[in-house]
Structure formats: C-alpha cells, structure tokens
Scaffold this motif. Structure first.
Motif, mmCIF file in Angstrom:
data_model
loop_
_atom_site.group_PDB
_atom_site.id
_atom_site.type_symbol
_atom_site.label_atom_id
_atom_site.label_comp_id
_atom_site.label_asym_id
_atom_site.label_seq_id
_atom_site.Cartn_x
_atom_site.Cartn_y
_atom_site.Cartn_z
ATOM 1 N N HIS A 403 0.859 -1.185 0.000
ATOM 2 C CA HIS A 403 0.000 0.000 0.000
ATOM 3 C C HIS A 403 0.896 1.236 0.000
ATOM 4 O O HIS A 403 1.943 1.257 0.639
ATOM 5 N N VAL A 404 0.488 2.252 -0.768
ATOM 6 C CA VAL A 404 1.122 3.566 -0.715
ATOM 7 C C VAL A 404 0.021 4.581 -0.445
ATOM 8 O O VAL A 404 -1.027 4.568 -1.117
ATOM 9 N N GLY A 405 0.212 5.419 0.559
ATOM 10 C CA GLY A 405 -0.810 6.402 0.920
ATOM 11 C C GLY A 405 -0.215 7.795 1.010
ATOM 12 O O GLY A 405 0.977 7.957 1.286
ATOM 13 N N ARG A 406 -1.065 8.802 0.796
ATOM 14 C CA ARG A 406 -0.616 10.199 0.835
ATOM 15 C C ARG A 406 -1.358 10.925 1.948
ATOM 16 O O ARG A 406 -2.557 11.224 1.826
ATOM 17 N N PRO A 407 -0.687 11.233 3.048
ATOM 18 C CA PRO A 407 -1.375 11.889 4.178
ATOM 19 C C PRO A 407 -2.026 13.217 3.822
ATOM 20 O O PRO A 407 -3.055 13.578 4.409
ATOM 21 N N SER A 408 -1.471 13.962 2.869
ATOM 22 C CA SER A 408 -2.017 15.281 2.544
ATOM 23 C C SER A 408 -3.389 15.195 1.890
ATOM 24 O O SER A 408 -4.088 16.208 1.762
ATOM 25 N N LEU A 409 -3.817 14.022 1.445
ATOM 26 C CA LEU A 409 -5.132 13.864 0.830
ATOM 27 C C LEU A 409 -6.249 13.689 1.844
ATOM 28 O O LEU A 409 -7.419 13.586 1.482
ATOM 29 N N GLY A 410 -5.897 13.609 3.124
ATOM 30 C CA GLY A 410 -6.904 13.385 4.142
ATOM 31 C C GLY A 410 -7.171 11.905 4.336
ATOM 32 O O GLY A 410 -6.713 11.057 3.565
ATOM 33 N N PRO A 411 -7.966 11.556 5.360
ATOM 34 C CA PRO A 411 -8.187 10.128 5.663
ATOM 35 C C PRO A 411 -9.218 9.504 4.727
ATOM 36 O O PRO A 411 -10.058 10.176 4.139
ATOM 37 N N ARG A 412 -9.133 8.184 4.603
ATOM 38 C CA ARG A 412 -10.130 7.407 3.891
ATOM 39 C C ARG A 412 -10.964 6.650 4.920
ATOM 40 O O ARG A 412 -10.573 6.533 6.098
#
Length: 576
Positions: A403-412
């Motif tokens: 998994h790769v996630g971007r914190p600046s996009l807000g939570p899912r």
C-alpha cells in the motif's frame, strides 16, 4: 497479495520531468547502494551457523529452567527434612532430660536411705520392726514407692525410645533429601558446563556479527548523511525559485486550479495527481510539495540515526508508526501512531505515483502488514527500522509494497490491515515478533537475549556499562537530575549482561539469577544500582521512586518490599 512495482514507467512529458527531478534531488541514497538491511544484521543473524548455536543455547535454557524448578522443590524438601530432624532431636533431648531427672530423684532417695543407715528393704523392716501393724504399714509403703518409681522411670524411658525412633526416621529422610539435592546439583553443573561450551561458540559468532555490523553502520551513516544533504538542497532550490510553501488544501482541487505558476503532476494511469504540483523550469521542472509534507519529511530527516525501540515515540528513540505519526502531527496532520492504524486511514495512491512524503507500507502474503516508512523517491524510504535498530534510509523492496498512501489527501474510510495467516508470526516495523518464551526469541533489532553486538548498544558514560540506545539516553538524563539532588551521579554496578555473563551468574546464584537468556539485563534494559539506592527507605531510593518514571525507568513489582524477592537495586527501562 503482490503489489505493483514502484518502477513502472510514468506517462506523459510532465510525469517524466517530475520523475527526473525527484531522481536528481534524491538519487544519492540509491547511488550509495545501502545494504538491503541497512545498519542491521539480518544477513548475519539469519545464518544457519548462528541459528544452530542459538538452538543449542535454547535447549540449555529450557533444561536449566526445568532444573531450576526441580532444584527449588528439592531445596524445600531438604529444608523441611532438616526441620523435622531438628524437631526430633529436640524431642529426644527433652525425653532424655526428663528421664535423667527421674533417675536423679531415685538416686537422691537411695542416697538418703544409705545416709540414714543402709538400704531399706523388707528384711530390714522385719528385723527392726516393733509393732506388727507398723511393719505391715512400712512394707506397704515400700511396695508403693518401688511401683511408682518403676512406672515413672519406665514411662520416661519409653518416651525417650519413641523420640529416638522418630529421630532415626527423620535422619533417613534427611539423608535421602540430601542425596536428591546433590544429584540435582550435579545435573545443573553439567548443564552449566554445556551453557559455557555454547557460550564460547556464540561469543566467536557474535564477534563476527559485531564486525560486520560496524561496517554496515559506517555505510549507513554515509547514506543517511547524503540523503539529508540532498533534502536540504531540495529545500534550497525551492527558496531560490521563490516557491512559497503552500498548505495541502491549496493543492487538492485540480478542477478549480492550482496557484499561479504551478501546474499539475501527471499520474501513471492518466490524468493528474492530487496533493502536489510542479513549477515548470528548464531543464527540469521543480517538484512542489505541501507545506505539511515538507515539514514532516524535514523533521524525519532530523531523526536519522536515532535508535529504534518498540513502543517509543521520541525524541530519543522511535518505532516506525510513532515516527510517521509524530512528524505529521507536528506538521498539522493527525494520524494514528501504529502501522496498522496508519494503513487503515491513509488515502491510497498508485504505487507508480509515489512522491516524497508518501507513506509506504510493506508486508508479505503470509505475515500481512509488517512495516511503514516515508518515501523519499521510488527506490528509497526513511523509517524507524527494527532490523537496523535505528531511523535509517533503506531501499524499497518493490515486491513487498502492499500500500502507498498520501497523508495530505486526508483520511479514507478505515480499511483493516492485512494480518498473519496460516500461523505466521506478526511483523512489526520490519522485525518478526516472537511470542514470549525462554528460548532466546529475538526481540528488538533481531538479536537474541544476551547476544546483542556491542555496536548495537550505547555507552552510558560510566565504566564499560552500556544499554539499548534509548535506555542509555534516558539513563544519562536521569543520572544528571540525580546529581543535581545529591551532588554525584547514580552509582551503577551492572547494566547489559551478555549471555556468558548470565551463565556465570546463574552458576553462582541459581536461586536468585534468571535462567540464562531470559534476563532483562540481556536486552540492555535493566540496571543494578548502588550508592544508597540499594537500600529501601534511603533518601536516594525515595528519589528514584519519585522521579525515575519521568525518565522511563521503573522498579518492578516483584522486587518491591514484601513480594518475596526484595531487590531495591534493580531497575528496568520501560520506555519514554
């Protein structure tokens, strides 16, 4: 699941330019070719030779643990048998005293008769008697005296014989208990000899591990230093270009448009990426990340080289989840503090679109999620790594990216993290978490208890004493505070204890020392103190009780007064 490779070819001219910029800015760590286990020792500790020796050590530990229980029971039986013998001997002594007393009375009676004219017998009564009635009375008196004397002395003699029989029986039980205790002592001595033999071989292997670890650490320092320099250079380019750090919210809405002078970054699957932008330049465009991401990655760079320690959250040591959570929280983005929680809420991006500051989650189909770090480019990640024992820059194993996630996009919406299947062990921050046992299961850094390479420990500045690095930092702070109160630093007699040292101590004090391979001293997380702290009720001990917790140190409950094994001198590090 098998994740897609981070190395997928990007699409579009903009994507190519951005990729080139990121590679230029952060290429040095990859070019420096850090070890696949940077700063760590998995390549050494996973060798068959050391594993075989460790299994032998585990067998000795298990036998010693079993024998310790048997020895304790034998000692109790011996103590009980000795108590029975002592009680029997006391009974015999009392019976013989009573018999002697009765015999003394009879002797005094005989002596008195002799002094008064010879022995008094029925014949002498008849010869000297006058009135027949007096003679009859005297004869009756003699018969009564003789009968009572015989009864008293006989009863005392029977009581003495009973006591002697009891003592004989107790002596036999004591002899049997002594034989069992001696037999167990001989078996323990044999096991200790086996432990000594294993220890000698382990020490040789440990020396090889330490030399290789030192080399890897020097390489890792170079990689960390170059990576930090690259990041500072990137920040300098942003300043020189007049790029103002923008909050993440201004880089999210691509429909309404980006701030003037910025253009979107192409996505591998087509379209544009949210949460970042670029400033067109020649020959390469300049990557523009949100202010929160810039602050978080900069703070993470400042943590490079700090020790890894499970369950800690800085500033002296970190685990992988707490490092990510803390640097982003301080930058204004709240995130969970554990790898599973981070996985659950971080909004995904295509692994091929990874940018600096994105969170990369690693794992395997068997063990599930096992690590999280902050991406620096498509090949490298910054993480508090349990195998390395520190915050390091390491290569990304592309086949382990789940998994790769971007914190600046807000939570899912929360998604459960994949866990172990088929009985596989859990992995935390890159290190397998073994269940508690006496088999020397590897804890922090992947090392067995008492077999931690010296290079993985940190000195505390007193003699040759050393501890796990976060515990050492906490120790130094606590000792300085103690010195302010008492005019001198804390007195210490024991800290990290090698497996060999545990074997020696167990041989000297089997009833008090932990079974080799199980002591908290063997993890570099316990100390034995002196200088007043080694006594309950002293001002120094009272100071420790009141203040040690502020530095992450505690006095374990089992060592408190009244708990059967009082050790005021023993203190353990439990984290910040």
């Amino acid at each position: 699941m098998r994740a897609r490779s981070l190395g997928r070819t990007r699409r579009g001219v903009v994507s190519v330019l951005v990729t080139a910029v990121v590679a230029v800015l952060l290429a040095a760590p990859a070019a420096a070719a850090p070890s696949d286990q940077p700063g760590g020792t998995s390549g050494v500790l996973d060798s068959e030779a050391l594993d075989r020796l460790q299994r032998r050590a585990a067998e000795v530990q298990a036998d010693l643990q079993q024998r310790q229980t048997e020895v304790a029971a034998a000692r109790q039986q011996l103590a009980d048998a000795q108590a029975d013998v002592d009680a029997a001997r006391a009974t015999v002594d009392a019976a013989e005293g009573e018999l002697a007393q009765h015999r003394s009375v009879v002797a005094r009676y005989a002596s008195a008769v002799y002094r008064d004219g010879g022995a008094l017998t029925p014949l002498t009564v008849l010869l000297t008697g006058g009135d027949p009635a007096d003679v009859v009375a005297a004869l009756g008196y003699l018969e009564a005296v003789d009968a009572h004397t015989t009864e008293v002395v006989g009863a005392a003699e029977q009581q003495r014989r009973t006591a002697v029989d009891r003592q004989t029986s107790a002596d036999a039980v004591l002899a049997e208990a002594r034989q069992r205790a001696d037999r167990l002592a001989a078996e323990v001595a044999e096991l200790e000899a086996s432990a000594d033999a294993v220890t000698a071989e382990l020490d040789v292997a440990l020396g090889d591990v330490d030399r290789q670890l030192s080399d890897l650490q020097r390489q890792q320092v170079d990689v960390n230093t170059q990576t930090a320099a690259n990041w500072r250079a990137y920040l300098g380019q942003l300043r020189e270009a007049g790029v103002t750090a923008l909050p993440a919210a201004e880089l999210l809405d691509l429909v309404r448009g980006l701030p003037a002078g910025l253009t979107p970054i192409g996505a591998a699957a087509g379209g544009a990426q949210r949460g970042a932008a670029q400033q067109p330049r020649r020959p390469l465009s300049l990557l523009v990340l949100p202010a929160e991401t810039l602050a978080a990655v900069t703070a993470a760079m400042d943590a490079l080289g700090r020790p890894y320690a499970p369950g800690t959250a800085g500033p002296d040591s970190w685990d992988c989840g707490s490092l990510v959570s803390t640097v982003y929280r301080d930058a204004g983005i709240d995130l969970p503090a554990d790898q599973a929680g981070l996985f659950a809420v971080t909004t995904p991006v295509d692994p091929a679109d990874v940018l600096p500051g994105d969170l990369v989650f690693l794992g395997t189909p068997e063990a599930g999620l096992g690590h999280v770090g902050i991406a620096l480019d498509a090949q490298t990640v910054l993480a508090a790594d349990a195998r390395a024992g520190a915050v390091v820059v390491r290569r990304l194993p592309a086949d382990q990216v789940v998994h790769v996630g971007r914190p600046s996009l807000g939570p899912r919406p929360e998604v459960p993290a994949p866990g172990p299947v088929g009985g596989a062990l859990r992995v935390e921050c890159g290190n397998t978490v073994y269940p508690p046992s006496f088999d020397g299961a590897r804890a922090w850094g992947g090392y067995p208890n008492g077999l931690i390479p010296p290079s993985a420990l940190c000195p505390i500045g007193v003699g040759g004493h050393s501890l796990r690095c976060d515990a050492a930092a906490a120790w130094r702070a606590m000792s300085a505070a103690f010195a302010s109160a008492f005019g001198q630093p804390i007195c210490i007699t024991d800290s990290y204890r090698t497996y060999a040292g545990q074997v020696r101590l167990y041989g000297e004090k089997p009833a008090l020392a932990a079974v080799p391979g199980t002591s908290n001293h063997g993890w570099g997380l316990a100390v034995d103190l002196c200088g007043g702290i080694d006594g309950f009720g002293t001002p120094q001990y009272a100071w420790m009780v009141a203040n040690a917790g502020r530095f992450g140190w505690l006095h374990p409950t089992w060592a408190d007064p009244g708990n059967g094994r009082e050790e005021p001198w023993h203190w353990e590090y439990a984290g910040g």
